[in-house]
Design a protein around this motif. Sequence first.
Motif, PDB file in Angstrom:
ATOM      1  N   LEU A  50       5.046  41.458  26.364  1.00 46.57           N
ATOM      2  CA  LEU A  50       5.065  41.816  27.563  1.00 46.57           C
ATOM      3  C   LEU A  50       3.344  41.058  28.122  1.00 46.57           C
ATOM      4  O   LEU A  50       2.573  40.818  28.691  1.00 46.57           O
ATOM      5  N   GLY A  51       2.621  41.513  26.624  1.00 52.84           N
ATOM      6  CA  GLY A  51       1.547  40.111  26.038  1.00 52.84           C
ATOM      7  C   GLY A  51       1.568  38.718  26.347  1.00 52.84           C
ATOM      8  O   GLY A  51       0.936  37.755  27.364  1.00 52.84           O
ATOM      9  N   ARG A  52       2.848  38.229  26.596  1.00 59.51           N
ATOM     10  CA  ARG A  52       2.730  36.401  26.569  1.00 59.51           C
ATOM     11  C   ARG A  52       3.195  36.680  28.766  1.00 59.51           C
ATOM     12  O   ARG A  52       2.930  35.416  28.700  1.00 59.51           O
ATOM     13  N   ASP A  53       4.160  37.495  29.432  1.00 58.52           N
ATOM     14  CA  ASP A  53       4.649  37.182  30.507  1.00 58.52           C
ATOM     15  C   ASP A  53       3.260  37.759  31.098  1.00 58.52           C
ATOM     16  O   ASP A  53       2.935  37.030  31.858  1.00 58.52           O
ATOM     17  N   VAL A  54       2.143  38.567  30.790  1.00 60.19           N
ATOM     18  CA  VAL A  54       0.752  38.644  31.759  1.00 60.19           C
ATOM     19  C   VAL A  54       0.585  37.517  31.780  1.00 60.19           C
ATOM     20  O   VAL A  54      -1.433  37.416  32.862  1.00 60.19           O
ATOM     21  N   SER A  56       1.988  34.425  32.426  1.00 62.99           N
ATOM     22  CA  SER A  56       2.479  33.314  32.474  1.00 62.99           C
ATOM     23  C   SER A  56       1.534  32.896  34.119  1.00 62.99           C
ATOM     24  O   SER A  56       0.548  32.975  34.976  1.00 62.99           O
ATOM     25  N   ASP A  57       2.420  31.254  34.442  1.00 63.75           N
ATOM     26  CA  ASP A  57       1.782  30.869  35.194  1.00 63.75           C
ATOM     27  C   ASP A  57       1.736  31.286  36.749  1.00 63.75           C
ATOM     28  O   ASP A  57       1.257  31.860  37.580  1.00 63.75           O
ATOM     29  N   GLU A  58       2.970  31.777  36.476  1.00 64.95           N
ATOM     30  CA  GLU A  58       3.188  32.559  37.720  1.00 64.95           C
ATOM     31  C   GLU A  58       3.023  33.966  38.252  1.00 64.95           C
ATOM     32  O   GLU A  58       2.174  34.447  39.320  1.00 64.95           O
ATOM     33  N   VAL A  59       2.431  34.515  36.983  1.00 63.40           N
ATOM     34  CA  VAL A  59       1.355  35.911  37.601  1.00 63.40           C
ATOM     35  C   VAL A  59      -0.389  35.520  38.171  1.00 63.40           C
ATOM     36  O   VAL A  59      -0.611  35.736  38.286  1.00 63.40           O
ATOM     37  N   SER A 134      -3.560  42.203  36.590  1.00 61.53           N
ATOM     38  CA  SER A 134      -2.672  42.859  37.579  1.00 61.53           C
ATOM     39  C   SER A 134      -3.508  42.816  38.371  1.00 61.53           C
ATOM     40  O   SER A 134      -2.621  43.177  39.891  1.00 61.53           O
ATOM     41  N   ALA A 135      -4.643  42.051  38.940  1.00 66.21           N
ATOM     42  CA  ALA A 135      -5.398  41.826  40.423  1.00 66.21           C
ATOM     43  C   ALA A 135      -5.753  43.370  40.965  1.00 66.21           C
ATOM     44  O   ALA A 135      -5.308  43.563  42.206  1.00 66.21           O
ATOM     45  N   ASN A 136      -5.578  44.242  39.767  1.00 70.45           N
ATOM     46  CA  ASN A 136      -5.752  45.720  40.911  1.00 70.45           C
ATOM     47  C   ASN A 136      -4.595  46.382  41.398  1.00 70.45           C
ATOM     48  O   ASN A 136      -4.873  47.655  41.806  1.00 70.45           O
ATOM     49  N   VAL A 137      -3.196  45.982  41.274  1.00 70.13           N
ATOM     50  CA  VAL A 137      -2.435  46.449  41.015  1.00 70.13           C
ATOM     51  C   VAL A 137      -2.424  48.155  40.605  1.00 70.13           C
ATOM     52  O   VAL A 137      -1.516  49.154  41.044  1.00 70.13           O
ATOM     53  N   THR A 138      -3.144  48.097  39.230  1.00 71.60           N
ATOM     54  CA  THR A 138      -3.351  49.115  38.655  1.00 71.60           C
ATOM     55  C   THR A 138      -4.041  50.118  39.094  1.00 71.60           C
ATOM     56  O   THR A 138      -3.853  51.802  38.567  1.00 71.60           O
ATOM     57  N   CYS A 139      -4.665  50.104  40.185  1.00 79.75           N
ATOM     58  CA  CYS A 139      -5.144  51.388  41.083  1.00 79.75           C
ATOM     59  C   CYS A 139      -4.067  52.856  41.473  1.00 79.75           C
ATOM     60  O   CYS A 139      -4.149  53.093  41.265  1.00 79.75           O
ATOM     61  N   PRO A 140      -3.622  51.941  42.036  1.00 80.89           N
ATOM     62  CA  PRO A 140      -2.359  52.962  42.841  1.00 80.89           C
ATOM     63  C   PRO A 140      -1.115  53.095  41.689  1.00 80.89           C
ATOM     64  O   PRO A 140      -0.968  53.627  41.228  1.00 80.89           O
ATOM     65  N   SER A 141      -1.727  52.644  40.537  1.00 80.99           N
ATOM     66  CA  SER A 141      -0.256  52.906  39.235  1.00 80.99           C
ATOM     67  C   SER A 141      -1.374  54.376  39.114  1.00 80.99           C
ATOM     68  O   SER A 141      -0.280  55.217  38.077  1.00 80.99           O
ATOM     69  N   ALA A 142      -2.282  54.153  38.405  1.00 75.49           N
ATOM     70  CA  ALA A 142      -3.269  55.131  38.111  1.00 75.49           C
ATOM     71  C   ALA A 142      -2.915  56.556  38.774  1.00 75.49           C
ATOM     72  O   ALA A 142      -2.651  57.735  38.613  1.00 75.49           O
ATOM     73  N   MET A 143      -3.157  56.511  40.083  1.00 76.68           N
ATOM     74  CA  MET A 143      -3.267  57.419  41.233  1.00 76.68           C
ATOM     75  C   MET A 143      -1.434  57.895  40.910  1.00 76.68           C
ATOM     76  O   MET A 143      -1.140  59.212  40.692  1.00 76.68           O
ATOM     77  N   GLN A 144      -0.059  57.156  40.967  1.00 69.95           N
ATOM     78  CA  GLN A 144       1.188  57.501  40.593  1.00 69.95           C
ATOM     79  C   GLN A 144       1.636  58.052  39.036  1.00 69.95           C
ATOM     80  O   GLN A 144       1.744  59.591  39.523  1.00 69.95           O
TER      81      GLN A 144
END
Length: 637
Positions: A50-54, A56-59, A134-144
């Motif tokens: 996971l540390g490697r994938d986050v 990545s150029d794609e991310v 994450s560009a802040n998609v972790t905000c919805p994750s927090a409430m999820q």
Amino acid sequence: MEPSGANKGFFQPAPILPNQFYDDVSFRRCFKLFLPFSVITEVEAEVAALGRDVLSDEVFAWITDAERNKPYLKGSGRDAFGRLQGELVTGEGWRQLQKFGLSRGIVATGYDTPYGAFSRPLQYLRLHLWEASSANVTCPSAMQDGAAALLRKHLASRRLTETERKVFEDAYRRLISRDPSVAWTSGQWMTERSGGSDVSQTETVAVYKPEGAEGQLASKEGKIPLGPWSISGFKWFSSATDSDMTVLLARTSHGGLSTFFAPMRRHDPTAKTMTGHPKSDGTRLNGVWIQRLKNKLGTQSLPTAELVLEDMRGWLIGEEGRGIQEISTILTLTRIHNVITACGYVGRGLGIARAYARRREVGAGRGARMKLTESTLHMRTLANLTAEYHGLMLLSNFCGYLLGISEHEATPPTSALAALTPANHYIDPLLRIVVPLAKAYVCKAAVPLLYSCMESLGGVGYLVNEEQEYLNIARLYRDCCVLPIWEGTTDVLCTDMIRVLKHPQSGTRSLDALDNFIKNAYGLQTDAVKKPPEWDPVSKWSALRWYIDDKTQGDLVGEGREILWDIAELLISLLLYVDASTDGNEAAKEIFRRFVQEKFAKEKRQRDTTAEELKRDLAIVYGVEEAEAVSREISKL
């Protein structure tokens, strides 16, 4: 000497950003402190991947897209003929990052893994690696995460009707799913124009109208019915506007605030496409309209909106009038997420700063050049930043550990964790204090720390480096600035802590919980670390407790920040002591000694030779083994 030009002359070699799973010494130490060896052997390879994938150029391409293609309302919220429409449009990068987080189980890890109490520490350590990418998609994750915890608690109750259980089970299944086509994120709607964290003047109203919900479905799949409550009002700040459900506060006829669950969409076979044909999914918004999107300093990729609610159909969670108690479950989770976010941003900033220092050469006088790793001043600066970050990391991950043992019974697998584990009856009251304390202290500290990381790169750090997104500390700094504000400002959290400590029924228990933890952690016997004579947290806490006991709540509120800071630094000193005791690591011991000198001693620390100080600073920044490699690099120059 030939003149330079746009395409010739000196070009600074780009820093190489390593996988933070290996490169971040504080992360590695927390990974080993808060997880038992049996769990580490099972998950280490996956977390490292996971540390490697986050990185990545794609991310990073998705991040750039999410920042450039910000969310907007199609037609400014109305169709061509003026009808209210409010269709939200998000960018492809945002949607792909959302799918990445869901598929990697950023929330699900806390629920579907077999590690019991250690599922939470594992979840938040993984989240730490993901935050800055994450560009802040972790905000919805927090409430999820918060919504999942709340629904799980109620699903364990026998007081649900058959229909309520069906609805809650369907939502819970989606909240913890790793399949992006099934999974739901959640909103959390509390804030209204009358106040931010003060919800006492909430104007949203819920009316029980079961007759209006007959035959209406939230989802055709499984025939999930809409709720019997009709909710109308106006929510002033709602992040995660593209979520699939929400948990919100509304006032009922009983006069008190209650908590409700509502899906964002309802099944409607008459729903039409833009050109007037039947919609394939047959859904429309569930009585919610977007008034406008907020224009913010940071978190610009995250859709935050003002929402109009008109007959939004939902389900009551718990009892009427107990809305604050119910939604506090979500607040605990979202505040922990804020703390992890703050550390995740600083961790990435320091990772970039470390990589840059190994590449950048500067003048050393008399025509000589040196790398920043040779600069005693630069390495002292990075060492101070790293040492502070390490304390924040320990406090943040301690929150995750406390949450885990509050949800599952566990026997501490090591003497170090035993020293950090309160007596069972003190776990919940300690969690109630430590979470808002950590949210106030860590998020406030993260902003200047991240600014210093940005500064350590000079002018390049101030640039919005979209062309090399992995260097974009400016974006992280801009987003980090919100963390001391949402989910309770620093003053709100300090006031909350004072209220808890002075509560007429439970205040003594909360103070006893702190007392139990401080004495237990200080009592750890180890030969690896000597207790400095000037460090006596038990006596300092006793004096502070006497002061709190002696004053009224009204007298203490004005000193809320000082008291919270004092308690936080007591806890961090104990966490640093216990951490260093696990292996006697020289850098960990040095961080502990310096923290005690700064926070407890009356005199400044005595300095060693410049060479010795540089060696210690390098060990703090890069770790003992890496510091030796850096020293060898320096000696070859």
